[in-house]
Design an enzyme around this catalytic site. Structure first.
Site, PDB file in Angstrom:
ATOM      1  N   ASP A   1      26.920  11.532  74.975  1.00 38.07           N
ATOM      2  CA  ASP A   1      27.620  12.262  74.009  1.00 38.07           C
ATOM      3  C   ASP A   1      28.199  12.862  74.594  1.00 38.07           C
ATOM      4  O   ASP A   1      28.068  13.806  75.461  1.00 38.07           O
ATOM      5  CB  ASP A   1      25.926  12.400  72.744  1.00 38.07           C
ATOM      6  CG  ASP A   1      24.837  13.683  73.227  1.00 38.07           C
ATOM      7  OD1 ASP A   1      25.103  13.113  74.706  1.00 38.07           O
ATOM      8  OD2 ASP A   1      24.077  13.217  72.974  1.00 38.07           O
TER       9      ASP A   1
ATOM     10  N   GLU B   1      20.887  11.222  64.661  1.00 35.61           N
ATOM     11  CA  GLU B   1      19.909  12.253  63.934  1.00 35.61           C
ATOM     12  C   GLU B   1      19.275  11.660  62.567  1.00 35.61           C
ATOM     13  O   GLU B   1      19.730  10.492  62.916  1.00 35.61           O
ATOM     14  CB  GLU B   1      21.256  13.683  62.833  1.00 35.61           C
ATOM     15  CG  GLU B   1      21.740  14.825  64.302  1.00 35.61           C
ATOM     16  CD  GLU B   1      20.687  15.659  64.300  1.00 35.61           C
ATOM     17  OE1 GLU B   1      19.549  15.352  65.186  1.00 35.61           O
ATOM     18  OE2 GLU B   1      21.335  16.800  64.356  1.00 35.61           O
TER      19      GLU B   1
ATOM     20  N   ASN C   1      13.583  16.418  66.194  1.00 35.56           N
ATOM     21  CA  ASN C   1      13.324  15.863  64.907  1.00 35.56           C
ATOM     22  C   ASN C   1      13.812  14.020  65.480  1.00 35.56           C
ATOM     23  O   ASN C   1      13.891  13.421  64.443  1.00 35.56           O
ATOM     24  CB  ASN C   1      14.758  16.086  64.079  1.00 35.56           C
ATOM     25  CG  ASN C   1      16.029  15.830  64.884  1.00 35.56           C
ATOM     26  OD1 ASN C   1      15.782  15.007  66.177  1.00 35.56           O
ATOM     27  ND2 ASN C   1      16.724  16.318  63.971  1.00 35.56           N
TER      28      ASN C   1
ATOM     29  N   HIS D   1      15.653  12.886  67.176  1.00 41.27           N
ATOM     30  CA  HIS D   1      17.298  11.934  67.420  1.00 41.27           C
ATOM     31  C   HIS D   1      17.058  11.354  68.918  1.00 41.27           C
ATOM     32  O   HIS D   1      16.198  12.261  69.157  1.00 41.27           O
ATOM     33  CB  HIS D   1      18.139  13.026  67.042  1.00 41.27           C
ATOM     34  CG  HIS D   1      18.704  14.022  68.098  1.00 41.27           C
ATOM     35  ND1 HIS D   1      18.939  15.339  67.599  1.00 41.27           N
ATOM     36  CD2 HIS D   1      18.227  14.357  69.414  1.00 41.27           C
ATOM     37  CE1 HIS D   1      19.331  16.052  68.829  1.00 41.27           C
ATOM     38  NE2 HIS D   1      18.750  15.401  69.559  1.00 41.27           N
TER      39      HIS D   1
HETATM   40  C1  GLP Z   1      20.225  17.381  72.877  1.00 39.08           C
HETATM   41  C2  GLP Z   1      21.094  15.613  73.255  1.00 39.08           C
HETATM   42  C3  GLP Z   1      19.828  14.679  73.124  1.00 39.08           C
HETATM   43  C4  GLP Z   1      18.036  15.123  74.268  1.00 39.08           C
HETATM   44  C5  GLP Z   1      18.459  15.945  72.987  1.00 39.08           C
HETATM   45  C6  GLP Z   1      16.635  16.651  73.209  1.00 39.08           C
HETATM   46  O1  GLP Z   1      19.911  17.135  71.345  1.00 39.08           O
HETATM   47  N1  GLP Z   1      21.891  15.201  72.932  1.00 39.08           N
HETATM   48  O2  GLP Z   1      20.479  13.636  74.416  1.00 39.08           O
HETATM   49  O3  GLP Z   1      17.645  14.243  74.557  1.00 39.08           O
HETATM   50  O4  GLP Z   1      18.674  17.543  73.445  1.00 39.08           O
HETATM   51  O5  GLP Z   1      17.169  17.782  74.960  1.00 39.08           O
HETATM   52  P1  GLP Z   1      16.046  18.560  75.959  1.00 39.08           P
HETATM   53  O6  GLP Z   1      16.013  17.063  76.992  1.00 39.08           O
HETATM   54  O7  GLP Z   1      16.855  19.851  76.109  1.00 39.08           O
HETATM   55  O8  GLP Z   1      14.099  18.628  74.722  1.00 39.08           O
END
Ligand code: GLP
Length: 253
Positions: free
Chosen positions: A70, A146, A139, A141
């Protein structure tokens, strides 16, 4: 869970080492494979370990191609909040990957729809993803898919939920605006990966990890789709894995 291996390890560093082992296996079997990569704080220990193994000549990235999950809409690649910047800093510039083989969605694309279609075409042309790395949002995702009424299969533009923007705000300075739109690979392309590796670190992920892996399969928890995938490995630290049923997990030190 069908086809999943759930490994609970003691800490974040060990998550990185076990995850690097999975990468090493895939790369040694197919030195020109397509890796699906992720951002966030979760994969940092993995990326550090991959760099370390590259320096020890245990890994060669010269034939590897990558696609990231992304990117924020409106974010220039040189902005230190962009996912392109994150990948360059934490991985690409520290290993021998050909820069031309590293692909991220362009958050500045004038026509987001054609950018997304071109990204799906690119994944198809590269033969599909051999190993997809995932973190998990609080959540549920994956990428920026989402919670929603449907699983979006293709790459698409999303409006981030307030919850996600709040969670991501911790990585932004006070005077920086947390983007509200992003482009993300869809659940269909993630699911089509031949192998999926999901990492989870910290107690903040415990509840959602349990729900995603053992609750109902629903687009309200996008990561729950992984329950149906034939080859998923989940690596969690003790804090993230604390609510998982012991009988379904392997605990290793
Ligand atoms: C972001 C990314 C995801 C990631 C998520 C969790 O929103 N788009 O790919 O898995 O956050 O982030 P973290 O690893 O910092 O908890």
């Amino acid at each position: 869970m069908y086809g999943a291996r759930i490994i609970v390890v003691k800490d974040e560093q060990t998550v990185g080492k076990w995850a690097a082992d999975v990468f090493e296996q895939v790369i040694s079997r197919k030195p020109d494979c397509l890796l699906g990569l992720a951002t966030g704080t979760t994969p940092l220990t993995l990326y550090r370990e991959l760099v370390r193994r590259y320096h020890r000549q245990m890994l060669d990235f010269s034939g590897i191609h990558t696609v990231n999950l992304d990117e924020y809409v409106g974010m220039p690649p040189e902005n230190h909040q962009s996912y392109r910047y994150f990948m360059e800093k934490n991985l690409f510039q520290q290993i021998n990957i050909n820069p031309k083989n590293t692909h991220l969605l362009n958050g500045l694309a004038g026509d987001a729809k054609s950018e997304c279609r071109a990204y799906d075409r690119l994944i198809d042309e590269l033969g599909g993803i051999d190993l997809q790395l995932l973190g998990i949002g609080q959540n549920g995702h994956i990428g920026f898919n989402e919670p929603s009424d449907n699983f979006y299969l293709q790459t698409h533009e999303v409006t981030l939920t307030e919850e996600t923007r709040r969670a991501n705000a911790r990585l932004f300075a006070e005077d920086e605006i947390v983007p509200s739109q992003a482009l993300t690979m869809g659940c269909g392309y993630i699911f089509a990966a031949r192998k999926i590796l999901l990492l989870a670190i910290g107690s903040g992920k415990a509840k959602i990890l349990q729900r995603a892996l053992f609750g109902q399969v629903t687009p309200q928890v996008p990561a729950s789709l992984l329950q149906l995938h034939p080859d998923v490995t989940i690596i969690a630290d003790e804090a993230a894995g604390r609510l998982l049923p012991e009988c379904a997990t392997e605990s290793v030190s």
